[in-house]
Enzyme design. Structure first.
Site, mmCIF file in Angstrom:
data_model
loop_
_atom_site.group_PDB
_atom_site.id
_atom_site.type_symbol
_atom_site.label_atom_id
_atom_site.label_comp_id
_atom_site.label_asym_id
_atom_site.label_seq_id
_atom_site.Cartn_x
_atom_site.Cartn_y
_atom_site.Cartn_z
ATOM 1 N N TYR A 60 0.584 -0.657 0.089
ATOM 2 C CA TYR A 60 -0.098 0.108 0.380
ATOM 3 C C TYR A 60 1.209 1.589 -0.415
ATOM 4 O O TYR A 60 0.450 2.817 0.017
ATOM 5 C CB TYR A 60 -1.056 -0.004 1.188
ATOM 6 C CG TYR A 60 -2.206 -1.056 1.283
ATOM 7 C CD1 TYR A 60 -2.097 -1.949 1.356
ATOM 8 C CD2 TYR A 60 -3.854 0.340 0.612
ATOM 9 C CE1 TYR A 60 -3.397 -2.675 0.679
ATOM 10 C CE2 TYR A 60 -4.887 -0.735 0.668
ATOM 11 C CZ TYR A 60 -4.154 -2.563 0.614
ATOM 12 O OH TYR A 60 -6.273 -2.725 0.248
ATOM 13 N N LYS A 109 3.045 -15.358 3.757
ATOM 14 C CA LYS A 109 3.809 -16.922 2.380
ATOM 15 C C LYS A 109 5.484 -17.139 2.782
ATOM 16 O O LYS A 109 6.270 -15.874 1.702
ATOM 17 C CB LYS A 109 3.404 -14.842 1.479
ATOM 18 C CG LYS A 109 2.921 -16.523 0.601
ATOM 19 C CD LYS A 109 2.266 -17.522 0.182
ATOM 20 C CE LYS A 109 2.800 -18.356 -1.161
ATOM 21 N NZ LYS A 109 1.584 -19.274 -1.000
ATOM 22 N N ASP A 167 -2.735 -18.448 1.797
ATOM 23 C CA ASP A 167 -3.657 -19.513 0.889
ATOM 24 C C ASP A 167 -4.486 -20.269 1.890
ATOM 25 O O ASP A 167 -5.605 -20.487 1.494
ATOM 26 C CB ASP A 167 -3.029 -19.763 -0.236
ATOM 27 C CG ASP A 167 -1.094 -20.331 0.206
ATOM 28 O OD1 ASP A 167 -1.101 -21.060 1.052
ATOM 29 O OD2 ASP A 167 -1.116 -21.211 -0.603
ATOM 30 N N ASP A 180 -11.833 -9.329 3.871
ATOM 31 C CA ASP A 180 -12.975 -9.546 2.532
ATOM 32 C C ASP A 180 -14.364 -10.605 2.802
ATOM 33 O O ASP A 180 -15.174 -11.019 2.829
ATOM 34 C CB ASP A 180 -12.859 -9.229 1.171
ATOM 35 C CG ASP A 180 -13.089 -7.679 1.004
ATOM 36 O OD1 ASP A 180 -13.267 -7.220 2.073
ATOM 37 O OD2 ASP A 180 -14.044 -7.500 -0.242
HETATM 38 C C1 IPM Z 1 -10.545 -1.832 2.487
HETATM 39 C C2 IPM Z 1 -10.577 -0.946 1.520
HETATM 40 C C3 IPM Z 1 -8.891 -0.229 1.138
HETATM 41 C C4 IPM Z 1 -8.228 -1.133 1.323
HETATM 42 C C5 IPM Z 1 -9.418 0.457 -0.134
HETATM 43 C C6 IPM Z 1 -10.752 1.184 -0.548
HETATM 44 C C7 IPM Z 1 -8.484 1.320 -0.347
HETATM 45 O O1 IPM Z 1 -10.966 -2.261 0.393
HETATM 46 O O2 IPM Z 1 -10.633 -0.809 3.339
HETATM 47 O O3 IPM Z 1 -10.785 -2.900 3.172
HETATM 48 O O4 IPM Z 1 -7.839 -1.506 0.670
HETATM 49 O O5 IPM Z 1 -7.582 -1.222 2.166
HETATM 50 MN MN MN Z 2 -10.979 -3.459 1.555
#
Ligand code: IPM
Ligand code: MN
Length: 354
Positions: free
Chosen positions: A141, A193, A226, A254
């Site tokens: 990031y 990893k 993974d 997610d």
């Molecule tokens: C999250 C989102 C963000 C990230 C995006 C919107 C930049 O997906 O907060 O998980 O990747 O961190």
């Molecule tokens: Mn995200």
């Protein structure tokens, strides 16, 4: 940031799409719980997001950043606007705040509340209850990289993952401290990893084992990212706390959101344990549902509960979470438009059950 005065200054950034609708419900709950728990909040509203960017070409003015450094916490709705090129608001607002305010932890609980449907057969609230500690300031990031021979057949794109000893260590330490305080198995899993990304994960693994020495009461474990995805589906009950880097943390949370009932409930905190932290539902701005009063505000309300915990209003935080747990048992689904209630009715129910 804590305050002993029982009076807090909260910056609110409702943001784009359905952000303002879910934040409105969160503020309704804040108003009610602050009366019950006898504390006061002064709100500072900020209109950052797509609409403002389209009008002014400004994402986050420096003057606002200075103001945000002085509040007790930030409450964020969502960023992302269909008419703004992807990346501008994400980088200019969300990541800018995470980085400038040194919110180096992204804390994301994965908890299945009572009555909530999970796609995992035969798994219930007792099985799905862990927390991901995601590093939030480094890794892929940092935005470092370059194109070589852009547009040519020989083109190469480099994207750097930067992992500093300082950044990794403070994240791992936070994870150990968090595991120690958390009332579960006292088990911390490093998710990485090491078999392929041999520089980054060598540093992470060494740091993890060094820091572990100071925590003899905590069981440590390691899983490749993974395999972590596999176990999260097959045996989520194996996890207590997971610590991982920014990119893996983004992805596995997610997946975590899906097994806890979806984006309608998943919340997170961007923490600077020594400074100003920011709380948000982890889902996006869901533009197609904007203004329809059908989006689920519980993720934003859970983010509010995390905010209250962080500023020191621990009882109020628990009141909000307990109320959410009662409300989930009454809802048909956590998905937008299928809840059996409107956005504002869900907010009202949380208030009524406080
Ligand atoms: C999250 C989102 C963000 C990230 C995006 C919107 C930049 O997906 O907060 O998980 O990747 O961190
Ligand atoms: Mn995200």
């Amino acid at each position: 940031m804590r305050s002993s005065a029982k009076k807090y200054k909260i910056a609110v950034i409702p943001g784009d799409g359905t952000g303002p609708e879910v934040i409105r419900e969160g503020l309704k709950v804040l108003d009610a719980v602050s009366q019950k728990a006898a504390f006061k909040c002064e709100l500072a509203m900020y209109d950052f997001g797509g609409e403002r960017y389209i009008k002014t070409k400004e994402v986050l003015p420096d003057s606002a950043l200075l103001e945000l450094r002085k509040v007790n916490a930030i409450y964020l709705g969502a960023v992302g606007h269909p008419d703004v090129k992807p990346g501008i608001l994400e980088k200019g607002l969300l990541l800018k705040l995470r980085f400038s305010l040194e919110q180096y932890i992204n804390l994301r609980p994965v908890k299945l509340y009572p009555g909530v449907w999970t796609p995992l057969k035969d798994k219930g609230p007792r099985d799905i209850d862990f927390v991901v500690v995601r590093e939030n300031n480094e890794g892929l990031y940092v935005g470092e990289g370059e194109f070589i021979d852009k547009g040519k057949k020989s083109e190469t794109a480099l994207q750097v993952s930067r992992n500093t000893r300082k950044g990794v260590e403070r994240c791992v330490k936070y994870a150990f401290e968090y595991t120690k305080k958390r009332n579960k198995e006292k088990k911390l899993t490093l998710c990485g990893k090491t078999n392929v990304l041999t520089y980054a994960w060598d540093l992470w693994e060494r740091t993890f084992h060094e820091v572990a020495k100071a925590y003899p009461g905590i069981k440590t474990d390691y899983a490749h990212v993974d395999a972590t995805c596999m176990w999260m589906i097959k045996n989520p009950e194996w996890f207590d706390v997971i610590v991982t880097d920014n990119m893996f943390g983004d992805i596995i949370t997610d997946l975590g959101a899906m097994i806890q009932g979806g984006m309608g409930i998943a919340a997170g905190g961007n923490l600077n344990p020594e400074g100003v932290s920011m709380f948000e539902p982890i889902g996006g701005s869901a533009p197609k549902y904007t203004g329809k009063n059908v989006i689920n505000p519980l993720a934003a309300i859970c983010a509010l509960s995390m905010l209250l915990d962080e500023i020191g209003e621990v009882k109020a935080a628990a009141m909000v979470e307990n109320s959410v747990m009662k409300v989930t048992t009454k809802m048909k689904s956590l998905a937008a438009g299928r809840m059996g209630y409107s956005t504002s009715e869900v907010g009202d129910l949380v208030v009524a059950n406080l």
